[in-house]
Design a protein around this motif. Sequence first.
Motif, mmCIF file in Angstrom:
data_model
loop_
_atom_site.group_PDB
_atom_site.id
_atom_site.type_symbol
_atom_site.label_atom_id
_atom_site.label_comp_id
_atom_site.label_asym_id
_atom_site.label_seq_id
_atom_site.Cartn_x
_atom_site.Cartn_y
_atom_site.Cartn_z
ATOM 1 N N THR A 157 0.822 -1.210 0.000
ATOM 2 C CA THR A 157 0.000 0.000 0.000
ATOM 3 C C THR A 157 0.855 1.258 0.000
ATOM 4 N N SER A 158 2.062 1.173 0.535
ATOM 5 C CA SER A 158 2.948 2.334 0.548
ATOM 6 C C SER A 158 4.391 1.848 0.611
ATOM 7 N N HIS A 159 5.294 2.718 0.182
ATOM 8 C CA HIS A 159 6.712 2.393 0.195
ATOM 9 C C HIS A 159 7.393 3.134 1.339
ATOM 10 N N ARG A 160 8.544 2.617 1.752
ATOM 11 C CA ARG A 160 9.227 3.157 2.916
ATOM 12 C C ARG A 160 10.694 3.429 2.618
ATOM 13 N N ALA A 161 11.244 4.385 3.336
ATOM 14 C CA ALA A 161 12.687 4.600 3.356
ATOM 15 C C ALA A 161 13.199 4.045 4.673
ATOM 16 N N HIS A 162 14.120 3.104 4.602
ATOM 17 C CA HIS A 162 14.684 2.462 5.779
ATOM 18 C C HIS A 162 16.093 2.991 6.035
ATOM 19 N N HIS A 163 16.569 2.816 7.258
ATOM 20 C CA HIS A 163 17.914 3.256 7.620
ATOM 21 C C HIS A 163 18.560 2.157 8.445
ATOM 22 N N GLY A 164 19.657 1.597 7.960
ATOM 23 C CA GLY A 164 20.294 0.524 8.706
ATOM 24 C C GLY A 164 21.470 -0.073 7.982
ATOM 25 N N LEU A 165 21.829 -1.273 8.387
ATOM 26 C CA LEU A 165 23.010 -1.955 7.870
ATOM 27 C C LEU A 165 22.765 -2.526 6.474
ATOM 28 N N ILE A 166 23.748 -2.341 5.579
ATOM 29 C CA ILE A 166 23.750 -2.969 4.259
ATOM 30 C C ILE A 166 24.997 -3.842 4.162
ATOM 31 N N ALA A 167 24.832 -5.040 3.595
ATOM 32 C CA ALA A 167 25.950 -5.956 3.410
ATOM 33 C C ALA A 167 26.377 -5.961 1.948
ATOM 34 N N SER A 168 27.683 -5.980 1.724
ATOM 35 C CA SER A 168 28.237 -6.023 0.370
ATOM 36 C C SER A 168 29.097 -7.264 0.207
ATOM 37 N N GLY A 169 29.127 -7.797 -1.013
ATOM 38 C CA GLY A 169 30.004 -8.922 -1.302
ATOM 39 C C GLY A 169 30.114 -9.134 -2.792
ATOM 40 N N ASP A 170 31.172 -9.808 -3.209
ATOM 41 C CA ASP A 170 31.405 -10.052 -4.628
ATOM 42 C C ASP A 170 30.635 -11.279 -5.104
ATOM 43 N N ARG A 171 29.350 -11.238 -4.883
ATOM 44 C CA ARG A 171 28.466 -12.308 -5.321
ATOM 45 C C ARG A 171 27.060 -11.749 -5.468
ATOM 46 N N PHE A 172 26.409 -12.077 -6.589
ATOM 47 C CA PHE A 172 25.020 -11.666 -6.801
ATOM 48 C C PHE A 172 24.124 -12.679 -6.105
ATOM 49 N N VAL A 173 23.534 -12.286 -4.991
ATOM 50 C CA VAL A 173 22.702 -13.185 -4.210
ATOM 51 C C VAL A 173 21.329 -13.273 -4.870
ATOM 52 N N CYS A 174 20.997 -14.460 -5.383
ATOM 53 C CA CYS A 174 19.759 -14.583 -6.158
ATOM 54 C C CYS A 174 19.073 -15.930 -5.934
ATOM 55 N N ALA A 175 19.318 -16.542 -4.804
ATOM 56 C CA ALA A 175 18.633 -17.786 -4.457
ATOM 57 C C ALA A 175 18.041 -17.635 -3.064
ATOM 58 N N ALA A 176 16.818 -18.101 -2.885
ATOM 59 C CA ALA A 176 16.116 -17.909 -1.625
ATOM 60 C C ALA A 176 16.862 -18.532 -0.453
ATOM 61 N N ASP A 177 17.412 -19.737 -0.639
ATOM 62 C CA ASP A 177 18.107 -20.385 0.472
ATOM 63 C C ASP A 177 19.385 -19.645 0.836
ATOM 64 N N GLU A 178 20.087 -19.114 -0.173
ATOM 65 C CA GLU A 178 21.301 -18.344 0.103
ATOM 66 C C GLU A 178 20.973 -17.047 0.830
ATOM 67 N N ALA A 179 19.918 -16.366 0.390
ATOM 68 C CA ALA A 179 19.514 -15.122 1.040
ATOM 69 C C ALA A 179 19.111 -15.377 2.494
ATOM 70 N N HIS A 180 18.369 -16.462 2.717
ATOM 71 C CA HIS A 180 17.941 -16.798 4.083
ATOM 72 C C HIS A 180 19.145 -17.118 4.956
ATOM 73 N N ARG A 181 20.083 -17.873 4.407
ATOM 74 C CA ARG A 181 21.283 -18.243 5.168
ATOM 75 C C ARG A 181 22.113 -17.010 5.509
ATOM 76 N N LEU A 182 22.279 -16.116 4.544
ATOM 77 C CA LEU A 182 23.042 -14.891 4.778
ATOM 78 C C LEU A 182 22.376 -14.036 5.842
ATOM 79 N N ARG A 183 21.089 -13.837 5.686
ATOM 80 C CA ARG A 183 20.346 -13.017 6.655
ATOM 81 C C ARG A 183 20.430 -13.607 8.054
ATOM 82 N N THR A 184 20.191 -14.910 8.184
ATOM 83 C CA THR A 184 20.176 -15.560 9.489
ATOM 84 C C THR A 184 21.550 -15.546 10.139
ATOM 85 N N THR A 185 22.586 -15.852 9.368
ATOM 86 C CA THR A 185 23.945 -15.877 9.907
ATOM 87 C C THR A 185 24.352 -14.509 10.435
#
Length: 255
Positions: A157-185
């Motif tokens: 219904t609406s978009h938001r501007a967030h403020h917080g930590l961003i992670a960078s790495g030399d890999r294009f994260v494009c798989a759900a299991d990888e994204a979940h693992r990265l986020r959880t770790t």
Amino acid sequence: MTTAILSALPEEQSTLVAHLAHPQRLMHAGRAFWRGELAGRAVVLALSGIGKVAAATTATALVERFGVARIVFTGVAGGLGDGVNVGDVVVAEDYLQHDMDASPLFPRWEVPGYARSRLACDADLSAILLEAAGACVASARGQFGFKPELLGAPAVTSHRAHHGLIASGDRFVCAADEAHRLRTTLQDAGHPALAVEMEGAAVAQVCHDYGIPFAAARTISDRADDTAHVDFPRFVQTVASRYAEHMVLTLMQKL
């Protein structure tokens, strides 16, 4: 005082170049840089290149060759945090390299020689950018006609501007299991990342080394999952480039 505007995407740079007063194109280190003025203020526009090394080279050139006093980065990212949806913007509070691991010599994610894993962005510059991002997303549907459901993303219904930590790495994260693992770790280690991309942490490190302010805003193009590649070119053309234009011009007016 010259402000550098780093763009991750050519579409973002071309939009901003069109707004430049007194544009001048210069080549250095195999890269094109545009000098000029936005909102009456001196700027240098450049593409970061893809990945941390390319981004660090460009940021260093901006400081050493062009003498910029601050760097602002715009681009896209995959959403990781709860409630970070396609069409939102994340303004970085700090950055972490999710693929940095010099253990057992140093703790995982710690940048050797810095005694820390997270590098902070400039608080004052980030506050102005967050204000610009908030104004941008508030008008996203009305001004840009953006509807994420047309790109296969969940309707919001609406978009938001967030403020917080961003992670960078030399890999294009494009798989759900990888994204979940990265986020959880990261979350379990006390690093709740809101988004993931490929360049910002390197620029943050360069700016830390040179002692100049840095701020970054990333438009969320996907959820870093199995659909991350779907309709990406369309998103860049219809949303990300317009977001960047809106945020940068608003920022320059407030500096």
